[in-house]
Scaffold this motif. Structure first.
Motif, PDB file in Angstrom:
ATOM      1  N   PRO A   1       0.818  -1.222   0.000  1.00  0.00           N
ATOM      2  CA  PRO A   1       0.000   0.000   0.000  1.00  0.00           C
ATOM      3  C   PRO A   1       0.844   1.261   0.000  1.00  0.00           C
ATOM      4  N   ILE A   2       0.303   2.303  -0.622  1.00  0.00           N
ATOM      5  CA  ILE A   2       0.983   3.600  -0.607  1.00  0.00           C
ATOM      6  C   ILE A   2       0.270   4.578   0.321  1.00  0.00           C
ATOM      7  N   ASP A   3      -0.907   4.195   0.820  1.00  0.00           N
ATOM      8  CA  ASP A   3      -1.674   5.069   1.700  1.00  0.00           C
ATOM      9  C   ASP A   3      -1.680   4.576   3.147  1.00  0.00           C
ATOM     10  N   LEU A   4      -1.010   3.456   3.394  1.00  0.00           N
ATOM     11  CA  LEU A   4      -0.924   2.865   4.731  1.00  0.00           C
ATOM     12  C   LEU A   4       0.497   2.340   4.938  1.00  0.00           C
TER      13      LEU A   4
ATOM     14  N   SER B   1     -12.487  -0.380  -2.336  1.00  0.00           N
ATOM     15  CA  SER B   1     -11.551   0.497  -3.044  1.00  0.00           C
ATOM     16  C   SER B   1     -11.899   0.537  -4.526  1.00  0.00           C
TER      17      SER B   1
ATOM     18  N   ARG C   1       8.538   1.343  -4.393  1.00  0.00           N
ATOM     19  CA  ARG C   1       8.295   1.696  -2.985  1.00  0.00           C
ATOM     20  C   ARG C   1       9.547   1.497  -2.130  1.00  0.00           C
TER      21      ARG C   1
END
Length: 405
Positions: A286-289, A316, A333
């Protein structure tokens, strides 16, 4: 397609090219593969043998091992129907409440939507999937029955395993009886969900799940979203129960956000414990968590899978179904920018199979392997990961199931 045939002019990786003792490139060569009864029987260079067998010309496309999707939900999806964004996210409990309201209305289109997702992931190179399926008192085995129908309609394109997933809480919704019914009806993995914040009883939830796994001689896949100390405690407690039950090598933890927002020394200790029990981690990167520190986990011997999870559903609106994109996100990432690291990123999407091993020796394909191959427009696997290259054809057990050569 014939049971015996040649695939000519296939680009395969042969080794690393070194620059000042560092991997600076990948050496490749053109090969011919002989396929018989779904397996790779011969791998050779030079002139193509003159025989009566059919020839498929790969025209220099790079061959990659097909992809393994270890966590995907095929039920409850908007993909394949009219566009629908998700509502604002407030909590997992809120999402569960939404499901309880719409699931019965969704049943008539569940199989159709599942098949749309299966078409998406198989066209992107997936030839095996671990499918998470809601099992709950709201729809009983309704979702499961329809997802099995969809999977059976796609059994010529992929193999699969099924997780009975208590999305509404194993204890919270009293799903244990219906879970056991699912296990008696062809499901082979017991699921679990947030024993602390959803079931409000870590001990009872974990023991109920593990007792069921032992009863049905089943693997376990538990989704743990809880962060920080709570999530770390839950996974540590699970590891202890796994050791007591002698269930080594049969338990996967999905998400494990807590490993991305906890002190590094604690994460290292937990990683060592997971590795000693052969417990795996599945993550969407994840990029939001907080994302689990995948390079660290991998270095300490933890089996890690990158996964799609859900694709455009009420959780989502995002998702591509492309495992190569997931490997690329992992690389981006965690700073896998050099040639060697990019080649390693591929393994997180292929159950650890890479064309070259860590020393640069040819590791795939081998004679006797299943002919599960992705043919892509790339010069090497590093380029395929970094540029998320086009997949021209997908082969499953010697049959072209998407695209063409």
């Amino acid at each position: 397609m014939n049971k015996k045939f040649w695939i000519s002019n296939v680009l395969l990786e042969e080794g690393f090219i070194y620059d000042n003792k560092e991997v600076g490139g990948t050496k490749t060569g053109t090969y011919h593969l002989f396929i018989e009864d779904g397996k790779i029987i011969k791998i050779q260079k030079g002139d193509l043998p003159k025989d009566d067998n059919t020839i498929l010309d790969a025209k220099g496309l790079l061959a990659l091992p097909s992809f393994i999707e270890k966590h995907i939900h095929l039920d409850k999806g908007h993909f394949g129907g009219p566009w629908k964004a998700s509502t604002s996210f407030h909590s997992v409990a809120q999402r569960i409440k939404e499901e309880e309201e719409f699931l019965p209305k969704f049943l008539p289109i569940t199989r159709e939507r599942a098949e749309k997702l299966l078409e998406l992931i198989t066209s992107n190179g997936v030839t095996h999937a671990r499918v998470q399926c809601n099992v709950d008192p709201v729809v009983g085995l309704g979702n499961l029955e329809r997802v099995i129908e969809a999977l059976e309609n796609y059994k010529d394109k992929l193999t699969y395993e099924l997780v009975a997933f208590p999305q509404h809480g194993l204890l919270r919704s009293n799903s244990a009886p219906i879970m056991r019914e699912a296990m008696r009806n062809g499901v082979n993995v017991v699921g679990g969900l947030d024993p602390a914040t959803i079931d409000n009883d870590i001990e009872k939830s974990l023991h109920t799940m593990m007792d069921m796994a032992v009863e049905f001689n089943s693997d376990v896949d538990i989704h743990i979203h809880d962060g920080g100390k709570l999530g770390m405690y839950t996974i540590n407690r699970l590891a202890q129960i796994v050791e007591e039950a002698k269930w080594q090598g049969r338990v996967n933890v999905s998400h494990a956000y807590c490993m991305g927002d906890s002190p590094l020394e604690e994460v290292k200790d937990l990683a060592d414990r997971l590795a000693s029990l052969n417990m795996s981690i599945a993550t969407t990167v994840p990029i939001d968590l907080p994302a689990p520190p995948l390079p660290l986990l991998h270095q300490r011997g933890v089996k890690v899978y990158v996964v799609n999870d859900n694709i455009n559903d009420h959780w989502s609106p995002f998702g591509t179904g492309d495992m190569l994109q997931k490997a690329s996100r992992l690389a981006e990432r965690f700073g896998f920018i050099d040639e060697y690291s990019l080649t390693r990123a591929l393994g997180f999407a292929t159950n650890g199979v890479t064309p070259l091993d860590e020393e640069g020796n040819q590791a795939w394909p081998k004679v006797g392997d299943d002919a599960n191959i992705v043919f892509t427009e790339a010069s090497c696997s590093a380029e395929a990961v970094a540029r998320r290259t086009k997949k021209n054809a997908v082969m499953f057990k010697g049959k072209i199931v998407s695209g063409k050569l």
